[in-house]
Write an enzyme that holds these catalytic residues in place. Sequence first.
Site, short mmCIF file in Angstrom:
data_model
loop_
_atom_site.label_atom_id
_atom_site.label_comp_id
_atom_site.label_asym_id
_atom_site.label_seq_id
_atom_site.Cartn_x
_atom_site.Cartn_y
_atom_site.Cartn_z
N GLU A 91 0.85 -1.20 0.00
CA GLU A 91 0.00 0.00 0.00
C GLU A 91 0.88 1.25 0.00
OE1 GLU A 91 -2.99 2.08 3.33
OE2 GLU A 91 -1.86 0.24 3.79
N TRP A 92 0.53 2.24 -0.83
CA TRP A 92 1.24 3.51 -0.79
C TRP A 92 0.65 4.37 0.32
CZ3 TRP A 92 5.56 5.75 -2.36
CH2 TRP A 92 5.67 7.13 -2.17
N ASP A 194 13.58 -3.52 14.45
CA ASP A 194 14.48 -2.54 13.84
C ASP A 194 13.86 -1.15 14.01
OD1 ASP A 194 16.63 -1.47 12.50
OD2 ASP A 194 16.03 -2.16 10.51
#
Length: 293
Positions: A91-92, A194
């Site tokens: 998804e953008w 992370d």
Amino acid sequence: MESLAEFLEDLLGHPIEILSSEPVGGGCIHDSRRLKTSGDTFFLKQSSWGDRALLETEAAGLTALARTKTVRTPALVGSGKVGQQFVLLLEWMDLGPLENRSGAILGEQLAALHRAGGSETFGWEQDNFIGATPQPNAPNTSWPEFFRERRLLPQISLAQKQGHSLPDAEPLLSGIESFFPDGAEPIPAPLHGDLWGGNAGSDGAGNPVLFDPAFYFGDPETDLAFSHFFGGFPTSFYRSYQEQISERPGWKTRQPLYNLYHVLNHLNLFGSSYQTGAVRMIEELNAAAKGAS
């Protein structure tokens, strides 16, 4: 599939036209693009077919985080082979930096993630990567042993193979249990793995989003420790988190222990500019271990 357009049509189930493909910042490992089509806009990451494991495990980590229903991550649209490349389609999302409101929301959501459970052992069902470095996740019921054998030791061994001298590493490895006094051993928690500022943002409505995970089950303090690197997160993030989960005994001493893992990884990825810092951290941790014994 031989072309990206064919891949998209097969994935989405209808004809589609690629209108533009613009390079965007997405780290230094993959070719990352904003892919605008006649239907939607997507975030596309591409690697060589031989390096596909990096993107495959990223997709698995995003899926694992999404299953906890605690933190928002970009939706996984699909992945597969296109020509001689492996592509990951997400998804953008138009993202900006975390601010006070989004930081506070993320602190509460991260605490929920860390309370979500899901494993009786530390590690995960598959190995993955921290950056481009392999991250072994073979399960272990002992957290100090897992962190020594699956986190610090592989990074130290790799650094030594590359010619970096870490003369005081062995005493640290052998004495790692001293960082976990009675009541300080964690229970396995799902982690981002992370968690620094470059892997978090907020959408247009001010809602936080996490991406680029190195997922596994471990000590929640490892996420918090690395969040302080490279400028840290908003104060509201930490305040909100600590309203949900209080600090365990010895947290201040373990924070540099957990961040040593990332400093060693940077040494292995980017070279000797990180060696002095790694050596100093090891010396200071050995001194702290002696003081605790």
